[in-house]
Design a protein around this motif. Sequence first.
Motif, PDB file in Angstrom:
ATOM      1  N   ILE A   1       0.859  -1.177   0.000  1.00 56.79           N
ATOM      2  CA  ILE A   1       0.000   0.000   0.000  1.00 56.79           C
ATOM      3  C   ILE A   1       0.899   1.232   0.000  1.00 56.79           C
ATOM      4  CG2 ILE A   1      -1.889  -1.175   1.218  1.00 56.79           C
ATOM      5  CD1 ILE A   1      -1.034   0.298   3.771  1.00 56.79           C
ATOM      6  N   PRO A   2       0.393   2.376  -0.462  1.00 60.20           N
ATOM      7  CA  PRO A   2       1.212   3.599  -0.448  1.00 60.20           C
ATOM      8  C   PRO A   2       1.623   3.958   0.980  1.00 60.20           C
ATOM      9  CG  PRO A   2      -0.716   3.889  -1.844  1.00 60.20           C
ATOM     10  CD  PRO A   2      -0.912   2.595  -1.106  1.00 60.20           C
ATOM     11  N   ARG A   3       2.790   4.530   1.114  1.00 63.37           N
ATOM     12  CA  ARG A   3       3.288   4.898   2.447  1.00 63.37           C
ATOM     13  C   ARG A   3       2.332   5.869   3.144  1.00 63.37           C
ATOM     14  NH1 ARG A   3       9.029   6.779   1.985  1.00 63.37           N
ATOM     15  NH2 ARG A   3       8.048   8.575   0.974  1.00 63.37           N
ATOM     16  N   ASP A   4       1.763   6.810   2.413  1.00 63.16           N
ATOM     17  CA  ASP A   4       0.829   7.753   3.033  1.00 63.16           C
ATOM     18  C   ASP A   4      -0.369   7.022   3.630  1.00 63.16           C
ATOM     19  OD1 ASP A   4       2.434   9.883   2.417  1.00 63.16           O
ATOM     20  OD2 ASP A   4       1.238  10.572   0.698  1.00 63.16           O
ATOM     21  N   ARG A   5      -0.851   5.994   2.933  1.00 61.17           N
ATOM     22  CA  ARG A   5      -1.971   5.211   3.468  1.00 61.17           C
ATOM     23  C   ARG A   5      -1.540   4.457   4.716  1.00 61.17           C
ATOM     24  NH1 ARG A   5      -6.639   4.717   5.397  1.00 61.17           N
ATOM     25  NH2 ARG A   5      -7.646   2.695   5.180  1.00 61.17           N
ATOM     26  N   PHE A   6      -0.330   3.925   4.711  1.00 65.39           N
ATOM     27  CA  PHE A   6       0.185   3.220   5.883  1.00 65.39           C
ATOM     28  C   PHE A   6       0.246   4.159   7.084  1.00 65.39           C
ATOM     29  CE2 PHE A   6       3.952   2.038   8.442  1.00 65.39           C
ATOM     30  CZ  PHE A   6       3.495   0.829   8.939  1.00 65.39           C
ATOM     31  N   LEU A   7       0.749   5.363   6.887  1.00 66.24           N
ATOM     32  CA  LEU A   7       0.831   6.326   7.989  1.00 66.24           C
ATOM     33  C   LEU A   7      -0.553   6.692   8.505  1.00 66.24           C
ATOM     34  CD1 LEU A   7       3.644   8.663   6.624  1.00 66.24           C
ATOM     35  CD2 LEU A   7       3.865   6.880   8.363  1.00 66.24           C
ATOM     36  N   ALA A   8      -1.512   6.813   7.591  1.00 66.55           N
ATOM     37  CA  ALA A   8      -2.872   7.105   8.004  1.00 66.55           C
ATOM     38  C   ALA A   8      -3.431   5.968   8.854  1.00 66.55           C
ATOM     39  CB  ALA A   8      -3.766   7.347   6.788  1.00 66.55           C
ATOM     40  N   LEU A   9      -3.131   4.732   8.490  1.00 64.62           N
ATOM     41  CA  LEU A   9      -3.596   3.578   9.266  1.00 64.62           C
ATOM     42  C   LEU A   9      -2.969   3.559  10.649  1.00 64.62           C
ATOM     43  CD1 LEU A   9      -3.565   0.834   6.497  1.00 64.62           C
ATOM     44  CD2 LEU A   9      -5.582   1.696   7.705  1.00 64.62           C
ATOM     45  N   LEU A  10      -1.725   3.992  10.768  1.00 61.52           N
ATOM     46  CA  LEU A  10      -1.113   4.068  12.101  1.00 61.52           C
ATOM     47  C   LEU A  10      -1.904   5.022  12.988  1.00 61.52           C
ATOM     48  CD1 LEU A  10       2.754   4.171  11.428  1.00 61.52           C
ATOM     49  CD2 LEU A  10       1.242   2.202  11.677  1.00 61.52           C
ATOM     50  N   GLY A  11      -2.336   6.128  12.415  1.00 61.90           N
ATOM     51  CA  GLY A  11      -3.151   7.066  13.185  1.00 61.90           C
ATOM     52  C   GLY A  11      -4.505   6.484  13.543  1.00 61.90           C
ATOM     53  N   GLU A  12      -5.127   5.784  12.602  1.00 64.33           N
ATOM     54  CA  GLU A  12      -6.444   5.195  12.845  1.00 64.33           C
ATOM     55  C   GLU A  12      -6.412   4.127  13.929  1.00 64.33           C
ATOM     56  OE1 GLU A  12      -8.114   3.768   9.194  1.00 64.33           O
ATOM     57  OE2 GLU A  12      -7.689   5.653   8.127  1.00 64.33           O
ATOM     58  N   HIS A  13      -5.285   3.459  14.063  1.00 64.18           N
ATOM     59  CA  HIS A  13      -5.183   2.344  15.003  1.00 64.18           C
ATOM     60  C   HIS A  13      -4.375   2.680  16.259  1.00 64.18           C
ATOM     61  CE1 HIS A  13      -7.320  -0.195  12.294  1.00 64.18           C
ATOM     62  NE2 HIS A  13      -6.395  -0.145  11.343  1.00 64.18           N
ATOM     63  N   GLY A  14      -4.275   3.981  16.571  1.00 62.11           N
ATOM     64  CA  GLY A  14      -3.748   4.392  17.855  1.00 62.11           C
ATOM     65  C   GLY A  14      -2.252   4.378  18.026  1.00 62.11           C
ATOM     66  N   VAL A  15      -1.509   4.453  16.922  1.00 60.53           N
ATOM     67  CA  VAL A  15      -0.042   4.431  17.012  1.00 60.53           C
ATOM     68  C   VAL A  15       0.519   5.838  17.059  1.00 60.53           C
ATOM     69  CG1 VAL A  15       2.093   3.716  15.889  1.00 60.53           C
ATOM     70  CG2 VAL A  15       0.097   2.202  15.861  1.00 60.53           C
ATOM     71  N   ARG A  16       0.081   6.704  16.186  1.00 60.74           N
ATOM     72  CA  ARG A  16       0.671   8.054  16.059  1.00 60.74           C
ATOM     73  C   ARG A  16      -0.011   9.042  17.019  1.00 60.74           C
ATOM     74  NH1 ARG A  16       1.758  10.011  10.240  1.00 60.74           N
ATOM     75  NH2 ARG A  16       3.724  10.654  11.190  1.00 60.74           N
TER      76      ARG A  16
END
Length: 219
Positions: free
Chosen positions: A204-219
């Motif tokens: 998946i695109p890196r931007d999408r990966f970073l967004a998923l980190l935010g959605e799942h409580g990482v960032r």
Amino acid sequence: MLPVTFLPPDDDTVPFPPVHHALPEPNGLLAIGGNLRPRRLLQAYRNGVFPWFARDEPILWWSPDPRCVLFPEEFHVSRSLRRTWRRGHFEVTRDRAFSKVVRACAEPRPGSPGTWILPRMVDAYVELHRLGCATSFECWQGGELAGGIYGVHLGRVFFGESMFSRRSDASKIALWHALESEDVALVDCQLENPHLQRLGARRIPRDRFLALLGEHGVR
């Protein structure tokens, strides 16, 4: 193209550069240096960055684009793997033998010139486990460690670092149980390979990966 950032070895307050500064070739190289202390490692994973380097290299930090990930609902459970589990030959546990799993992953493998899981990497992830920021899933057979997987666990993301098998399918069964955990919504596989692709991993695109980190409580 911006130059690669050099991180000081003794100052963990120096932040990583934005990941879009990572080099396109080699794909994802973002920074060099720093250390493997918990503060630096956690800063890295929370920003979609991970360390990966060989014995004679400095610490190298990466954030490739695209990123290889595995979603629980896309994990491919083959009929043979399902049969193996149903036979009841394996027992799966979590965090019973973290350091043993890491050290087993660091052992030499047939056809491999060496390992990137150096002693200081082992020590660093064992410390993260002690702090509650890393986890392992162990697969046992007859009371002996048959396979397993370990990685950093933040929010609902499991950043998979490495897995091993001493018995056929043991690492796949450990991964299967990781994906079925209620506190895991995404497994970061970092870089793709044919084995992971067969299990259902995809890029998946890196931007999408970073967004998923935010959605799942990482960032």
